[in-house]
Design a protein around this motif. Structure first.
Motif, mmCIF file in Angstrom:
data_model
loop_
_atom_site.group_PDB
_atom_site.id
_atom_site.type_symbol
_atom_site.label_atom_id
_atom_site.label_comp_id
_atom_site.label_asym_id
_atom_site.label_seq_id
_atom_site.Cartn_x
_atom_site.Cartn_y
_atom_site.Cartn_z
ATOM 1 N N MET A 294 0.826 -1.220 0.000
ATOM 2 C CA MET A 294 0.000 0.000 0.000
ATOM 3 C C MET A 294 0.858 1.266 0.000
ATOM 4 N N GLY A 295 2.149 1.122 0.333
ATOM 5 C CA GLY A 295 3.021 2.290 0.293
ATOM 6 C C GLY A 295 3.850 2.523 1.536
ATOM 7 N N LEU A 296 3.789 1.597 2.485
ATOM 8 C CA LEU A 296 4.605 1.726 3.689
ATOM 9 C C LEU A 296 5.987 1.134 3.432
ATOM 10 N N GLU A 297 7.027 1.819 3.871
ATOM 11 C CA GLU A 297 8.385 1.315 3.628
ATOM 12 C C GLU A 297 8.593 -0.015 4.339
ATOM 13 N N ALA A 298 8.009 -0.122 5.548
ATOM 14 C CA ALA A 298 8.065 -1.387 6.302
ATOM 15 C C ALA A 298 6.837 -1.469 7.190
ATOM 16 N N CYS A 299 6.358 -2.666 7.399
ATOM 17 C CA CYS A 299 5.242 -2.867 8.315
ATOM 18 C C CYS A 299 5.661 -2.362 9.699
ATOM 19 N N GLY A 300 4.839 -1.560 10.312
ATOM 20 C CA GLY A 300 5.191 -0.974 11.605
ATOM 21 C C GLY A 300 5.424 0.523 11.512
ATOM 22 N N ALA A 301 5.635 1.008 10.287
ATOM 23 C CA ALA A 301 5.809 2.453 10.103
ATOM 24 C C ALA A 301 4.505 3.174 10.451
ATOM 25 N N HIS A 302 4.574 4.449 10.751
ATOM 26 C CA HIS A 302 3.351 5.217 10.980
ATOM 27 C C HIS A 302 2.448 5.088 9.745
ATOM 28 N N GLY A 303 1.181 4.831 9.970
ATOM 29 C CA GLY A 303 0.252 4.588 8.862
ATOM 30 C C GLY A 303 -0.155 3.129 8.784
ATOM 31 N N THR A 304 0.610 2.263 9.493
ATOM 32 C CA THR A 304 0.329 0.819 9.428
ATOM 33 C C THR A 304 -1.055 0.488 9.983
ATOM 34 N N THR A 305 -1.437 1.134 11.086
ATOM 35 C CA THR A 305 -2.750 0.846 11.687
ATOM 36 C C THR A 305 -3.869 1.236 10.730
ATOM 37 N N ALA A 306 -3.719 2.378 10.067
ATOM 38 C CA ALA A 306 -4.744 2.819 9.109
ATOM 39 C C ALA A 306 -4.837 1.855 7.931
ATOM 40 N N ALA A 307 -3.680 1.436 7.436
ATOM 41 C CA ALA A 307 -3.664 0.505 6.305
ATOM 42 C C ALA A 307 -4.315 -0.824 6.685
ATOM 43 N N LEU A 308 -4.006 -1.306 7.891
ATOM 44 C CA LEU A 308 -4.578 -2.582 8.361
ATOM 45 C C LEU A 308 -6.093 -2.465 8.551
ATOM 46 N N LYS A 355 3.562 -1.139 18.836
ATOM 47 C CA LYS A 355 2.861 -0.913 17.560
ATOM 48 C C LYS A 355 1.935 -2.093 17.253
ATOM 49 N N LEU A 356 2.382 -3.291 17.577
ATOM 50 C CA LEU A 356 1.506 -4.458 17.388
ATOM 51 C C LEU A 356 0.237 -4.313 18.221
ATOM 52 N N GLU A 357 0.391 -3.824 19.449
ATOM 53 C CA GLU A 357 -0.791 -3.638 20.295
ATOM 54 C C GLU A 357 -1.756 -2.641 19.655
ATOM 55 N N ALA A 358 -1.230 -1.559 19.101
ATOM 56 C CA ALA A 358 -2.100 -0.580 18.435
ATOM 57 C C ALA A 358 -2.820 -1.222 17.248
ATOM 58 N N MET A 359 -2.107 -2.051 16.513
ATOM 59 C CA MET A 359 -2.707 -2.702 15.337
ATOM 60 C C MET A 359 -3.837 -3.657 15.724
ATOM 61 N N THR A 360 -3.756 -4.214 16.942
ATOM 62 C CA THR A 360 -4.795 -5.160 17.341
ATOM 63 C C THR A 360 -6.153 -4.495 17.539
ATOM 64 N N SER A 361 -6.187 -3.167 17.616
ATOM 65 C CA SER A 361 -7.474 -2.488 17.756
ATOM 66 C C SER A 361 -8.282 -2.547 16.468
ATOM 67 N N VAL A 362 -7.626 -2.906 15.359
ATOM 68 C CA VAL A 362 -8.344 -2.963 14.080
ATOM 69 C C VAL A 362 -8.153 -4.289 13.346
ATOM 70 N N VAL A 365 -7.783 -10.410 15.363
ATOM 71 C CA VAL A 365 -7.726 -11.008 16.699
ATOM 72 C C VAL A 365 -6.893 -10.167 17.666
ATOM 73 N N GLY A 366 -5.583 -10.375 17.716
ATOM 74 C CA GLY A 366 -4.829 -9.649 18.731
ATOM 75 C C GLY A 366 -3.348 -9.926 18.673
ATOM 76 N N LEU A 367 -2.704 -9.857 19.861
ATOM 77 C CA LEU A 367 -1.268 -10.130 19.972
ATOM 78 C C LEU A 367 -1.064 -11.620 19.755
ATOM 79 N N ASP A 368 -0.469 -11.986 18.636
ATOM 80 C CA ASP A 368 -0.496 -13.386 18.229
ATOM 81 C C ASP A 368 0.896 -13.886 17.866
ATOM 82 N N MET A 369 1.273 -14.999 18.481
ATOM 83 C CA MET A 369 2.546 -15.663 18.195
ATOM 84 C C MET A 369 3.731 -14.699 18.284
#
Length: 453
Positions: A294-308, A355-362, A365-369
């Motif tokens: 989608m345009g993120l240089e790496a997963c975890g960069a700012h914008g990752t939560t929106a993209a997810l 950042k993973l925790e923030a991503m779990t809001s969208v 499931v959640g914090l996984d493996m």
């Protein structure tokens, strides 16, 4: 080329080049009629019912795989939470129930059986406490049994006494399986808002409101979505979302076809189709790589939560169009060890625990493996569970924690789990203590839902 032929070739390409597969066929089996005051008698009934109900599951799955040419990766079983079944036995340890599940799973040839579970969102029955105490030994002494505990939901809040107990259960499991990089924790999930019809392990169980026997199907296709995204490179995000929706529709139709056929051949109802983008450690089968496309240089960069968030929503919208039975946890999974792109993002420092925790809001499931240092205190793990439960309870969604405190390893080391479970760099966690907070216990009340902002 006619539209019909074009669709056939498109599906073949999705399977052969883009790693489309049916991730799992999971047979849910009610064990309520196996309850008995004599534990041994209950276990024999359980074994007989599971082996009878699922005797053709693997054979039918393999036959459909061959005939339709669609890979079906896993055939699995979920059962009624064992805390309910075993409670009448008056036994003070449920490990023998886990051994029975393991034996039945081996007999019918499935690779996992889920349901060594308890539902304690509002409080404990005696059986719930015994089951939770039995989890570490049960997961150490069995090969195919998976366990889950639901500690919260949006209606009643968070059972913090259960949250505390699960931190200890995870640490004990990690220690007992220390010779295998604490692998036992990979078979243990702590949920908020758990669903009754989830076909994916390790959290699958057969809810008490489910039919006697049912077949649930889980479809996966991160590679297909990634390839679809490459065709809209540089286009605005609403075009990307539309492209994902159309792709999800095609994936879901394939799953619906397989689900209907399995149901017909086994003579049991078709329950739900779980349209989850479930990654694997293989190149080309990663959710993280979709986000980067989608345009993120790496997963975890700012914008990752929106993209997810956009990805998750578009997948659900596309799936809903293609099947009237979409359910389970449908969306995007973001496990670290099972996703080649996630592993790489952690290694290069782009993706952190927070950042993973923030991503779990969208996410789905959640914090996984997630592998964490083996010396992480159990109160810190409980606090992670509490954070995730809060995200789920407030936002009315399923969340979960499946973290692995790898005994003897520290940040920078790598844990190896093997197969689809993959491998993971040990991630840093916050070193400040949550012990006094967790030791309070009690219950965090349910939130008010009419005052949202």
């Amino acid at each position: 080329m006619t539209l019909y032929k074009k669709n056939i070739f498109e599906t073949i390409r999705m399977i052969e080049e883009e790693k489309l597969d049916i991730r799992t066929i999971t047979m849910g089996i009610s064990l309520l009629d196996c309850i008995d005051s004599f534990g041994e008698k209950a276990r024999q009934r359980m074994y007989d019912k599971i082996t009878k109900s699922a005797k053709n599951l693997v054979k039918v799955g393999n036959a459909i795989e061959t005939e339709f040419g669609i890979p079906i990766i896993n055939k699995r079983i979920s059962v009624t939470p064992i805390a309910i079944i075993a409670a009448a036995s008056e036994e003070d340890n449920y490990v023998e129930f886990a051994r029975t599940l393991d034996k039945a799973a081996k007999e019918v040839g499935v690779n996992f059986i889920g349901g060594f579970s308890a539902l304690v969102q509002k409080g404990f029955s005696n059986g719930d406490r015994i089951l939770i105490d039995s989890i570490p030994q049960a997961l150490t002494e069995t090969e195919r049994v998976c366990s889950s505990v639901n500690v919260a939901n949006s209606k009643v809040g968070i059972n913090m006494d259960a949250v505390k107990l699960m931190g200890k259960a995870i640490k004990d499991t990690a220690y007992l399986t220390r010779d295998r990089d604490s692998l036992g924790c990979a078979k243990l999930v702590v949920f908020a808002n758990a669903v009754d019809d989830n076909p994916f392990m390790a959290g699958a169980f057969h809810g008490v409101g489910e039919p006697e026997v049912v077949v649930n199907v889980g479809v996966s296709g991160p590679g297909v979505v990634k390839c679809a995204m490459e065709k809209v490179k540089g286009e605005p995000l609403h075009v990307v979302a539309e492209n994902i929706k159309k792709t999800a529709f095609k994936i879901t139709r394939a799953g619906q076809l397989v689900g209907n056929e399995v149901s017909k051949r086994l003579g049991v109802p078709f329950g739900i189709l779980d349209l989850s983008l479930a990654p694997t450690p293989e190149i080309g089968d990663s959710v993280a790589r979709i986000l980067e496309e989608m345009g993120l240089e790496a997963c975890g960069a700012h914008g990752t939560t929106a993209a997810l968030a956009m990805l998750n929503d578009a997948v659900k919208k596309g799936g809903i169009m293609a099947s009237s039975s979409v359910g389970g946890l449908s969306g995007a999974f973001i496990p670290v060890s099972e996703d080649e792109g996630m592993i790489n993002a952690v290694k290069c420092g782009a993706l952190t625990f927070d950042k993973l925790e923030a991503m779990t809001s969208v996410c789905s499931v959640g914090l996984d493996m997630i592998a964490i240092p083996g010396d992480t205190p159990e109160s810190t793990i409980s606090a992670m569970i509490a954070d995730e439960a809060a995200i789920g309870v407030i936002n009315n969604k399923t969340t979960a924690v499946r973290v692995i405190p790898v005994y003897g390893k520290k940040v920078g080391d790598v844990a190896e789990f093997g197969g689809l479970l993959g491998y993971a760099p040990i991630m840093a966690v916050n070193s400040y203590s949550s012990e006094d907070f967790i030791n309070r216990g009690g219950r965090i009340p349910a939130p008010i839902h009419s005052f949202k902002n």
